[in-house]
Scaffold this motif. Structure first.
Motif, PDB file in Angstrom:
ATOM      1  N   PRO A   9      22.890   0.394   3.743  1.00 21.02           N
ATOM      2  CA  PRO A   9      22.460   0.553   5.133  1.00 21.02           C
ATOM      3  C   PRO A   9      21.655  -0.675   5.564  1.00 21.02           C
ATOM      4  CG  PRO A   9      21.274   2.076   3.700  1.00 21.02           C
ATOM      5  CD  PRO A   9      22.284   1.369   2.859  1.00 21.02           C
ATOM      6  N   LYS A  10      21.808  -0.985   6.838  1.00 16.09           N
ATOM      7  CA  LYS A  10      21.061  -2.126   7.356  1.00 16.09           C
ATOM      8  C   LYS A  10      19.598  -1.751   7.515  1.00 16.09           C
ATOM      9  CE  LYS A  10      24.578  -4.588   9.861  1.00 16.09           C
ATOM     10  NZ  LYS A  10      24.904  -5.211  11.113  1.00 16.09           N
ATOM     11  N   LYS A  11      18.759  -2.724   7.289  1.00 11.51           N
ATOM     12  CA  LYS A  11      17.339  -2.529   7.498  1.00 11.51           C
ATOM     13  C   LYS A  11      17.099  -2.418   9.004  1.00 11.51           C
ATOM     14  CE  LYS A  11      13.145  -4.194   5.488  1.00 11.51           C
ATOM     15  NZ  LYS A  11      12.457  -5.260   4.823  1.00 11.51           N
ATOM     16  N   SER A  12      16.291  -1.457   9.385  1.00  8.04           N
ATOM     17  CA  SER A  12      16.029  -1.242  10.805  1.00  8.04           C
ATOM     18  C   SER A  12      15.236  -2.407  11.385  1.00  8.04           C
ATOM     19  CB  SER A  12      15.233   0.049  10.981  1.00  8.04           C
ATOM     20  OG  SER A  12      14.853   0.196  12.311  1.00  8.04           O
ATOM     21  N   THR A  13      15.592  -2.779  12.583  1.00  5.90           N
ATOM     22  CA  THR A  13      14.841  -3.827  13.266  1.00  5.90           C
ATOM     23  C   THR A  13      13.861  -3.227  14.275  1.00  5.90           C
ATOM     24  OG1 THR A  13      16.579  -4.008  14.901  1.00  5.90           O
ATOM     25  CG2 THR A  13      16.681  -5.536  13.031  1.00  5.90           C
ATOM     26  N   ILE A  14      13.875  -1.912  14.377  1.00  5.70           N
ATOM     27  CA  ILE A  14      12.950  -1.237  15.280  1.00  5.70           C
ATOM     28  C   ILE A  14      11.588  -1.140  14.578  1.00  5.70           C
ATOM     29  CG2 ILE A  14      12.444   0.899  16.515  1.00  5.70           C
ATOM     30  CD1 ILE A  14      15.472   1.422  16.541  1.00  5.70           C
ATOM     31  N   PRO A  15      10.545  -1.640  15.202  1.00  5.88           N
ATOM     32  CA  PRO A  15       9.237  -1.576  14.540  1.00  5.88           C
ATOM     33  C   PRO A  15       8.748  -0.133  14.430  1.00  5.88           C
ATOM     34  CG  PRO A  15       9.028  -2.489  16.761  1.00  5.88           C
ATOM     35  CD  PRO A  15      10.496  -2.286  16.502  1.00  5.88           C
ATOM     36  N   SER A  16       8.019   0.144  13.370  1.00  6.21           N
ATOM     37  CA  SER A  16       7.480   1.486  13.147  1.00  6.21           C
ATOM     38  C   SER A  16       6.324   1.759  14.102  1.00  6.21           C
ATOM     39  CB  SER A  16       6.982   1.616  11.704  1.00  6.21           C
ATOM     40  OG  SER A  16       6.353   2.862  11.538  1.00  6.21           O
ATOM     41  N   THR A  17       6.283   2.994  14.600  1.00  4.16           N
ATOM     42  CA  THR A  17       5.156   3.399  15.437  1.00  4.16           C
ATOM     43  C   THR A  17       4.078   4.081  14.589  1.00  4.16           C
ATOM     44  OG1 THR A  17       6.213   5.490  15.936  1.00  4.16           O
ATOM     45  CG2 THR A  17       6.570   3.683  17.500  1.00  4.16           C
ATOM     46  N   VAL A  18       4.333   4.211  13.295  1.00  3.64           N
ATOM     47  CA  VAL A  18       3.386   4.831  12.387  1.00  3.64           C
ATOM     48  C   VAL A  18       2.440   3.747  11.867  1.00  3.64           C
ATOM     49  CG1 VAL A  18       3.123   6.101  10.222  1.00  3.64           C
ATOM     50  CG2 VAL A  18       5.068   6.575  11.718  1.00  3.64           C
ATOM     51  N   PRO A  19       1.122   3.946  12.024  1.00  2.00           N
ATOM     52  CA  PRO A  19       0.192   2.921  11.542  1.00  2.00           C
ATOM     53  C   PRO A  19       0.281   2.772  10.029  1.00  2.00           C
ATOM     54  CG  PRO A  19      -0.976   4.704  12.685  1.00  2.00           C
ATOM     55  CD  PRO A  19       0.467   5.076  12.629  1.00  2.00           C
ATOM     56  N   PRO A  20      -0.194   1.659   9.517  1.00  2.00           N
ATOM     57  CA  PRO A  20      -0.162   1.475   8.057  1.00  2.00           C
ATOM     58  C   PRO A  20      -1.102   2.460   7.366  1.00  2.00           C
ATOM     59  CG  PRO A  20      -1.366  -0.314   9.099  1.00  2.00           C
ATOM     60  CD  PRO A  20      -0.774   0.524  10.205  1.00  2.00           C
ATOM     61  N   ASP A  21      -0.850   2.694   6.106  1.00  2.00           N
ATOM     62  CA  ASP A  21      -1.688   3.554   5.278  1.00  2.00           C
ATOM     63  C   ASP A  21      -3.104   2.961   5.211  1.00  2.00           C
ATOM     64  OD1 ASP A  21      -2.598   5.420   3.425  1.00  2.00           O
ATOM     65  OD2 ASP A  21      -1.856   4.256   1.719  1.00  2.00           O
ATOM     66  N   ASP A  22      -4.098   3.829   5.219  1.00  2.00           N
ATOM     67  CA  ASP A  22      -5.486   3.399   5.071  1.00  2.00           C
ATOM     68  C   ASP A  22      -5.924   3.743   3.653  1.00  2.00           C
ATOM     69  OD1 ASP A  22      -8.198   2.954   5.058  1.00  2.00           O
ATOM     70  OD2 ASP A  22      -8.599   4.096   6.884  1.00  2.00           O
ATOM     71  N   PRO A  23      -5.938   2.774   2.745  1.00  2.03           N
ATOM     72  CA  PRO A  23      -6.267   3.058   1.343  1.00  2.03           C
ATOM     73  C   PRO A  23      -7.713   3.502   1.122  1.00  2.03           C
ATOM     74  CG  PRO A  23      -5.961   0.702   1.677  1.00  2.03           C
ATOM     75  CD  PRO A  23      -5.607   1.379   2.963  1.00  2.03           C
ATOM     76  N   ARG A  24      -8.559   3.380   2.143  1.00  4.71           N
ATOM     77  CA  ARG A  24      -9.943   3.856   2.012  1.00  4.71           C
ATOM     78  C   ARG A  24     -10.015   5.379   2.042  1.00  4.71           C
ATOM     79  NH1 ARG A  24     -12.241   0.728   6.948  1.00  4.71           N
ATOM     80  NH2 ARG A  24     -10.254   1.548   7.619  1.00  4.71           N
ATOM     81  N   ARG A  25      -8.989   6.025   2.614  1.00  9.24           N
ATOM     82  CA  ARG A  25      -8.982   7.487   2.663  1.00  9.24           C
ATOM     83  C   ARG A  25      -8.499   8.031   1.334  1.00  9.24           C
ATOM     84  NH1 ARG A  25      -6.555  10.341   7.476  1.00  9.24           N
ATOM     85  NH2 ARG A  25      -7.934  11.930   6.671  1.00  9.24           N
ATOM     86  N   LYS A  26      -9.143   9.079   0.876  1.00  7.14           N
ATOM     87  CA  LYS A  26      -8.841   9.672  -0.428  1.00  7.14           C
ATOM     88  C   LYS A  26      -8.192  11.036  -0.264  1.00  7.14           C
ATOM     89  CE  LYS A  26     -10.978   6.262  -2.385  1.00  7.14           C
ATOM     90  NZ  LYS A  26     -10.209   5.104  -2.638  1.00  7.14           N
ATOM     91  N   LEU A  27      -7.445  11.432  -1.269  1.00  9.12           N
ATOM     92  CA  LEU A  27      -6.862  12.765  -1.319  1.00  9.12           C
ATOM     93  C   LEU A  27      -8.001  13.783  -1.381  1.00  9.12           C
ATOM     94  CD1 LEU A  27      -4.360  14.638  -1.770  1.00  9.12           C
ATOM     95  CD2 LEU A  27      -4.740  14.289  -4.222  1.00  9.12           C
TER      96      LEU A  27
END
Length: 182
Positions: A5-23
């Motif tokens: 499958p082709k890689k999507s060229t549509i940018p994600s609307t989901v912000p990046p993961d925040d590694p400071r947040r914990k489970l």
């Protein structure tokens, strides 16, 4: 022949993961750090706070003995109940419905409501408030108790009057309005 499958060229609307947040994991039977709060006969265990969810919601395990439940009130946040055991009567804008184990109800923001355990058996439910903040009201209002089903001390007439005055004074800070009994 399989094509990749082709890689999507549509940018994600989901912000990046925040590694400071914990489970956040709540273990009610083995986590002594979970607060157990007694509020006029009911016992609430705060499972997740606004600090755990970046303010998006809080999760409260509620033990409601026979006759228990809050007075009529309303607040500017959504509140959902999922019944785990027993049943409660929910009064929403004056109309009554019974909510039994396995059922869920959502109370829209600003709507007058209350719930009561009108049975002879204890009820247990999960309460989600979105956004968070209700757990802070309960922590400011209630008294610490030993465990999930530990009943709070029975207030005498003077203690009940003091509790009522305290709840009415604190309610606006926590976006809640206590309504008169119908």
């Amino acid at each position: 022949m399989r094509t990749m499958p082709k890689k999507s060229t549509i940018p994600s609307t989901v912000p990046p993961d925040d590694p400071r947040r914990k489970l956040a994991i709540a273990r009610p039977d083995g986590d002594s750090k979970l607060p157990f709060i007694g509020i006029v006969g009911d016992t609430y265990m705060i499972l997740l706070t606004g600090n755990d969810t970046r303010g998006r919601f809080c999760l409260i395990d509620m033990h409601i003995p026979p006759g228990g439940g809050p007075p009529p009130h309303r607040h500017d946040f959504e509140e959902s109940f999922t019944m785990l055991d027993g049943e409660i009567e929910v009064t929403f804008r004056g109309a009554r419905s019974v909510l039994r184990a396995g059922e869920t109800a959502n109370i829209p923001a600003n709507a007058p409501h209350q719930f009561q355990n009108r049975t002879g058996q204890s009820a247990r439910l999960l309460c989600i408030c979105s956004p968070a903040g209700q757990e802070e009201f309960f922590l400011a209002l209630g008294v610490p108790v030993a465990g999930r089903t530990t009943p709070p001390p029975k207030p005498d007439t003077a203690a009940m009057a003091a509790f009522k005055a305290k709840s009415e004074a604190l309610a606006p800070k926590y976006r809640t309005q206590i309504l008169s009994e119908a």
